[in-house]
Design a protein around this motif. Structure first.
Motif, PDB file in Angstrom:
ATOM      1  N   PRO A  31       0.824  -1.225   0.000  1.00 14.38           N
ATOM      2  CA  PRO A  31       0.000   0.000   0.000  1.00 14.38           C
ATOM      3  C   PRO A  31       0.855   1.271   0.000  1.00 14.38           C
ATOM      4  O   PRO A  31       0.946   1.988   0.999  1.00 14.38           O
ATOM      5  CB  PRO A  31      -0.824  -0.134   1.280  1.00 14.38           C
ATOM      6  CG  PRO A  31       0.039  -0.952   2.196  1.00 14.38           C
ATOM      7  CD  PRO A  31       0.792  -1.912   1.319  1.00 14.38           C
ATOM      8  N   THR A  98      -7.413   4.703  -1.033  1.00 18.16           N
ATOM      9  CA  THR A  98      -8.414   3.785  -1.574  1.00 18.16           C
ATOM     10  C   THR A  98      -9.801   4.395  -1.726  1.00 18.16           C
ATOM     11  O   THR A  98     -10.628   3.879  -2.470  1.00 18.16           O
ATOM     12  CB  THR A  98      -8.533   2.535  -0.683  1.00 18.16           C
ATOM     13  OG1 THR A  98      -9.064   2.925   0.590  1.00 18.16           O
ATOM     14  CG2 THR A  98      -7.185   1.859  -0.515  1.00 18.16           C
ATOM     15  N   ASP A 101     -11.885   1.343   1.937  1.00 15.40           N
ATOM     16  CA  ASP A 101     -11.755  -0.072   1.586  1.00 15.40           C
ATOM     17  C   ASP A 101     -13.109  -0.771   1.517  1.00 15.40           C
ATOM     18  O   ASP A 101     -13.315  -1.691   0.712  1.00 15.40           O
ATOM     19  CB  ASP A 101     -10.876  -0.798   2.615  1.00 15.40           C
ATOM     20  CG  ASP A 101      -9.428  -0.328   2.592  1.00 15.40           C
ATOM     21  OD1 ASP A 101      -9.162   0.741   2.002  1.00 15.40           O
ATOM     22  OD2 ASP A 101      -8.573  -1.028   3.159  1.00 15.40           O
ATOM     23  N   GLU A 102     -14.046  -0.324   2.344  1.00 16.83           N
ATOM     24  CA  GLU A 102     -15.344  -1.002   2.424  1.00 16.83           C
ATOM     25  C   GLU A 102     -16.161  -0.863   1.146  1.00 16.83           C
ATOM     26  O   GLU A 102     -17.111  -1.627   0.920  1.00 16.83           O
ATOM     27  CB  GLU A 102     -16.146  -0.460   3.612  1.00 16.83           C
ATOM     28  CG  GLU A 102     -16.645   0.971   3.472  1.00 16.83           C
ATOM     29  CD  GLU A 102     -15.606   2.035   3.829  1.00 16.83           C
ATOM     30  OE1 GLU A 102     -15.985   3.222   3.902  1.00 16.83           O
ATOM     31  OE2 GLU A 102     -14.422   1.680   4.042  1.00 16.83           O
ATOM     32  N   TRP A 104     -14.955  -1.285  -1.917  1.00 11.04           N
ATOM     33  CA  TRP A 104     -14.408  -2.122  -2.976  1.00 11.04           C
ATOM     34  C   TRP A 104     -15.090  -3.485  -2.984  1.00 11.04           C
ATOM     35  O   TRP A 104     -15.445  -4.019  -1.924  1.00 11.04           O
ATOM     36  CB  TRP A 104     -12.905  -2.298  -2.781  1.00 11.04           C
ATOM     37  CG  TRP A 104     -12.093  -1.072  -3.091  1.00 11.04           C
ATOM     38  CD1 TRP A 104     -12.147   0.126  -2.453  1.00 11.04           C
ATOM     39  CD2 TRP A 104     -11.107  -0.935  -4.109  1.00 11.04           C
ATOM     40  NE1 TRP A 104     -11.251   0.999  -2.999  1.00 11.04           N
ATOM     41  CE2 TRP A 104     -10.596   0.384  -4.021  1.00 11.04           C
ATOM     42  CE3 TRP A 104     -10.599  -1.796  -5.078  1.00 11.04           C
ATOM     43  CZ2 TRP A 104      -9.607   0.843  -4.886  1.00 11.04           C
ATOM     44  CZ3 TRP A 104      -9.604  -1.335  -5.934  1.00 11.04           C
ATOM     45  CH2 TRP A 104      -9.121  -0.022  -5.833  1.00 11.04           C
ATOM     46  N   PRO A 107     -10.842  -6.497  -1.440  1.00 11.08           N
ATOM     47  CA  PRO A 107      -9.924  -5.561  -0.784  1.00 11.08           C
ATOM     48  C   PRO A 107      -8.946  -4.941  -1.775  1.00 11.08           C
ATOM     49  O   PRO A 107      -8.403  -5.636  -2.646  1.00 11.08           O
ATOM     50  CB  PRO A 107      -9.206  -6.442   0.244  1.00 11.08           C
ATOM     51  CG  PRO A 107     -10.180  -7.532   0.551  1.00 11.08           C
ATOM     52  CD  PRO A 107     -10.872  -7.812  -0.751  1.00 11.08           C
ATOM     53  N   PRO A 108      -8.710  -3.632  -1.680  1.00 10.23           N
ATOM     54  CA  PRO A 108      -7.929  -2.925  -2.694  1.00 10.23           C
ATOM     55  C   PRO A 108      -6.479  -3.370  -2.814  1.00 10.23           C
ATOM     56  O   PRO A 108      -5.880  -3.200  -3.881  1.00 10.23           O
ATOM     57  CB  PRO A 108      -8.023  -1.458  -2.259  1.00 10.23           C
ATOM     58  CG  PRO A 108      -8.431  -1.494  -0.824  1.00 10.23           C
ATOM     59  CD  PRO A 108      -9.253  -2.714  -0.659  1.00 10.23           C
ATOM     60  N   PHE A 109      -5.902  -3.910  -1.744  1.00  8.96           N
ATOM     61  CA  PHE A 109      -4.512  -4.341  -1.818  1.00  8.96           C
ATOM     62  C   PHE A 109      -4.377  -5.865  -1.827  1.00  8.96           C
ATOM     63  O   PHE A 109      -3.327  -6.408  -1.499  1.00  8.96           O
ATOM     64  CB  PHE A 109      -3.700  -3.708  -0.685  1.00  8.96           C
ATOM     65  CG  PHE A 109      -3.642  -2.203  -0.801  1.00  8.96           C
ATOM     66  CD1 PHE A 109      -2.928  -1.600  -1.825  1.00  8.96           C
ATOM     67  CD2 PHE A 109      -4.337  -1.396   0.086  1.00  8.96           C
ATOM     68  CE1 PHE A 109      -2.894  -0.219  -1.957  1.00  8.96           C
ATOM     69  CE2 PHE A 109      -4.308  -0.015  -0.026  1.00  8.96           C
ATOM     70  CZ  PHE A 109      -3.582   0.572  -1.053  1.00  8.96           C
ATOM     71  N   GLU A 110      -5.455  -6.516  -2.224  1.00 10.59           N
ATOM     72  CA  GLU A 110      -5.433  -7.955  -2.469  1.00 10.59           C
ATOM     73  C   GLU A 110      -5.866  -8.168  -3.918  1.00 10.59           C
ATOM     74  O   GLU A 110      -7.060  -8.230  -4.217  1.00 10.59           O
ATOM     75  CB  GLU A 110      -6.354  -8.696  -1.504  1.00 10.59           C
ATOM     76  CG  GLU A 110      -5.903  -8.634  -0.055  1.00 10.59           C
ATOM     77  CD  GLU A 110      -6.827  -9.385   0.877  1.00 10.59           C
ATOM     78  OE1 GLU A 110      -7.655 -10.188   0.372  1.00 10.59           O
ATOM     79  OE2 GLU A 110      -6.746  -9.164   2.096  1.00 10.59           O
ATOM     80  N   ARG A 121      -5.758  -1.476  -6.069  1.00 10.44           N
ATOM     81  CA  ARG A 121      -5.236  -0.117  -6.151  1.00 10.44           C
ATOM     82  C   ARG A 121      -3.819  -0.150  -6.735  1.00 10.44           C
ATOM     83  O   ARG A 121      -2.944  -0.846  -6.233  1.00 10.44           O
ATOM     84  CB  ARG A 121      -5.238   0.553  -4.775  1.00 10.44           C
ATOM     85  CG  ARG A 121      -4.621   1.932  -4.755  1.00 10.44           C
ATOM     86  CD  ARG A 121      -5.313   2.916  -5.715  1.00 10.44           C
ATOM     87  NE  ARG A 121      -6.445   3.604  -5.120  1.00 10.44           N
ATOM     88  CZ  ARG A 121      -7.594   3.795  -5.759  1.00 10.44           C
ATOM     89  NH1 ARG A 121      -7.776   3.335  -6.984  1.00 10.44           N
ATOM     90  NH2 ARG A 121      -8.570   4.444  -5.160  1.00 10.44           N
ATOM     91  N   ILE A 424     -12.916   3.668  -7.035  1.00 11.96           N
ATOM     92  CA  ILE A 424     -13.218   2.377  -6.423  1.00 11.96           C
ATOM     93  C   ILE A 424     -13.122   1.288  -7.500  1.00 11.96           C
ATOM     94  O   ILE A 424     -13.545   1.473  -8.627  1.00 11.96           O
ATOM     95  CB  ILE A 424     -14.625   2.394  -5.803  1.00 11.96           C
ATOM     96  CG1 ILE A 424     -14.752   3.552  -4.791  1.00 11.96           C
ATOM     97  CG2 ILE A 424     -14.949   1.057  -5.147  1.00 11.96           C
ATOM     98  CD1 ILE A 424     -13.769   3.512  -3.653  1.00 11.96           C
TER      99      ILE A 424
END
Length: 452
Positions: A31, A98, A101-102, A104, A107-110, A121, A424
Motif C-alpha cells: 500500500p 483507496t 476499503d469497504e 471495494w 480488498p484494494p490491496f489484495e 489499487r 473504487i
C-alpha cells in the motif's frame, strides 16, 4: 547478433508475461500511499521491491534516490550499445488512497482477477506502467537494443513535489534521447494512443467567517446569516446555468477529431439516469480543452452531528483543471478573485493558494520517433495509433521537457476507460497489458540503429 524479429519478440513477450503478472500482483499488495504519512514505510518497501525487480531484469546498476525529504525513486541503467540512443522509461510506484476499503468489491490491496481484469489499487495507475517496462526488459533478456534508463518515481500522486530537485541532482544519470512515460490511458483496450495534451491543475482553500462564535438559529436567524450558506453562494457562482466554468479570463480551446459517444461516457463514469452533462461543445473539447471546476471537500458539521446553530466559519477546497495554453498561476489568481468577489453579505473571506500547481501541456506528435511508435503499437494492437488528449494532469511531463529539451517525449497508455484510475475497483485489462508490453518491445527495436 540477437534476433529481434517480430515473431521472436512476440514469443519472448509471451514468455515474460506470466512472471510480470505475478510481480504486478506483488507490487499491488504493497500500500504505497505516499500522501499518507502512515504509509511512508510501505512506499519505501515498494521502491525496494522495484529495485529488486530491476536487478533481476539485468540492470547494470540500480539506485534508490530521494531529494528534499521526498519519496524514494528508483533509477536503473542498461548501457546503450554502440551508436544506439538511450531511452528513459518512466512510471511511478506510489498510489492513491483507496477512497474507503469497504466500498471495494474485493480488498484494494489484495489483487483479484474478474472477467479478464486485474483489480486492485495501483493495478493500472501506475504499477502496470512499472511492470510494462520491466516485462520489456525481461523479454530482451536484460540486453535491449538501445540504452535504457528506468526511472520509477514515488510521489506522482502527490504532485511530484521533489521531482525538480531529483532532475537537477541526477540530470546526467537521467539524460536520454527519448522519454517514454507509461502513465496515461487508451481510448479502448484494442486501440493504442499517444497522449498529446494534458490539462493543468490548481487549487485554493476558501475560508468564510461571519461570526465570532456559533449562534442560535431561532434567536438570531433571519437578520444574521451563517458562514456555510455564504460559502455555498460563493461556490455556486463557479458555474453558469449550463455548467460552464464562470471564472472570467480563462483559456478555452477545442479538440479536433470525432466526438466521443455520450452513452459510453455515461456508462464509464457511472452517471445516474437523468443527470446532465455539463457545458457545451464536443465531449473531447469539454474533457481536454476547457477548464473544469470541482469542490473537493467542505469542512462543516456532519448531518448526523448538526444542530440549530448558525455556523461562524466554513471552509472548502476548490480544484480547477486548466486548458492547454493556460498560465497556471494566473488562472489560480483568477479563481481566487472570482470566489472572493462572489461570497455575499460582507462575509470575511480568506483564500489560500495551494502550492501544488501543474501547468498544462501539449506537444506535436511529429518526427521519426513518433513514426516509430505508430508502427510499433499498430503492430502490437492490430489497430492504428490515435492521438488523444487527457483531462487529467501529469505535471512532471512539462518538467521533463524543460530539463531535457532535446529529448522526444512519448506518453503512452496502460489503462482504458474502464480502469477507474483513482476510483473504487481500479483495474487493468490483462489482454491490453500484454499488448502494451509488446508495443513497447517493438518500439525499442524500432529505435535501435539500422543493421542494413
Amino acid at each position: 547478433m540477437a534476433d529481434h524479429s517480430a515473431d521472436r519478440l512476440s514469443a519472448l513477450v509471451t514468455a515474460a508475461l506470466p512472471g510480470a503478472r505475478a510481480d504486478l500482483e506483488r507490487l499491488v499488495r504493497i500500500p504505497s500511499i505516499w500522501a499518507d504519512p502512515s504509509h511512508a514505510e510501505d512506499t519505501r518497501r515498494s521502491a525496494e521491491a522495484v529495485a529488486e525487480l530491476a536487478r533481476g531484469a539485468g540492470a547494470a546498476d540500480v539506485t534508490i534516490i530521494t531529494a528534499d525529504g521526498g519519496a524514494p525513486a528508483v533509477v536503473a541503467h542498461w548501457p546503450a550499445p554502440e551508436g544506439a540512443p538511450t531511452v528513459l522509461l518512466y512510471a511511478h510506484h506510489d498510489v492513491q488512497p483507496t477512497g474507503g476499503d469497504e466500498h471495494w468489491t474485493t480488498p484494494p490491496f489484495e489483487p483479484a482477477e474478474r472477467n479478464g481484469r486485474l483489480y486492485g489499487r495501483g493495478a493500472a495507475d501506475d504499477k502496470a506502467g512499472v511492470m510494462t517496462h520491466l516485462a520489456v526488459l525481461r523479454a530482451y533478456e536484460g540486453k535491449p537494443p538501445v540504452g535504457v534508463t528506468l526511472f520509477i518515481e514515488g510521489e506522482e500522486e502527490s504532485g511530484s513535489p521533489t521531482l525538480s530537485a531529483l532532475l537537477r541532482e541526477h540530470r546526467d544519470a537521467l539524460a536520454s534521447d527519448v522519454i517514454v512515460i507509461a502513465d496515461s490511458s487508451n481510448p479502448s483496450v484494442d486501440v493504442p494512443a499517444v497522449t498529446t495534451s494534458l490539462r493543468g491543475l490548481v487549487s485554493v482553500i476558501v475560508e468564510v467567517a461571519m461570526l465570532e462564535r456559533p449562534a442560535h438559529s431561532g434567536m438570531f436567524g433571519g437578520p444574521v446569516g451563517d458562514a456555510l450558506t455564504a460559502l455555498c453562494h460563493g461556490l455556486a457562482s463557479l458555474h453558469d446555468e449550463k455548467g460552464e466554468v464562470a471564472v472570467p479570463g480563462l483559456v478555452r480551446g477545442s479538440a479536433e477529431g470525432p466526438d466521443l459517444d455520450e452513452a459510453t461516457l455515461r456508462s464509464d463514469v457511472g452517471l445516474l439516469d437523468g443527470v446532465e452533462l455539463l457545458g457545451s461543445g464536443s465531449v473531447p473539447t469539454r474533457l481536454w480543452n476547457k477548464p473544469a471546476v470541482a469542490v473537493l471537500g467542505i469542512d462543516a458539521p456532519r448531518v448526523s452531528e448538526s444542530s440549530n446553530v448558525l455556523l461562524p466559519r466554513a471552509r472548502a477546497c476548490v480544484s480547477m483543471r486548466l486548458a492547454p495554453g493556460e498560465d497556471a498561476l494566473k488562472a489560480q489568481e483568477a479563481l481566487a478573485e472570482h470566489i472572493e468577489a462572489n461570497v455575499p453579505w460582507g462575509a470575511q473571506v480568506t483564500i489560500t493558494r495551494e502550492s501544488g500547481v501543474a501547468e498544462p501541456f501539449s506537444l506535436e506528435a511529429t518526427g521519426a520517433v513518433y513514426d516509430a511508435v505508430r508502427r510499433a503499437f499498430a503492430q502490437a494492437y492490430g489497430n492504428e495509433v490515435v492521438e488523444t488528449g487527457v483531462g487529467g494532469s501529469i505535471p512532471f511531463i512539462a518538467e521533463f521537457a524543460r530539463t531535457f529539451p532535446g529529448a522526444t517525449v512519448l506518453v503512452t497508455g496502460v489503462g482504458d476507460p474502464a480502469s477507474r484510475w483513482h476510483g473504487i475497483d481500479e483495474s487493468l485489462d490483462l489482454a491490453m497489458f500484454g499488448k502494451a508490453v509488446l508495443g513497447e518491445a517493438h518500439l525499442l527495436a524500432e529505435l535501435a540503429p539500422s543493421t542494413s
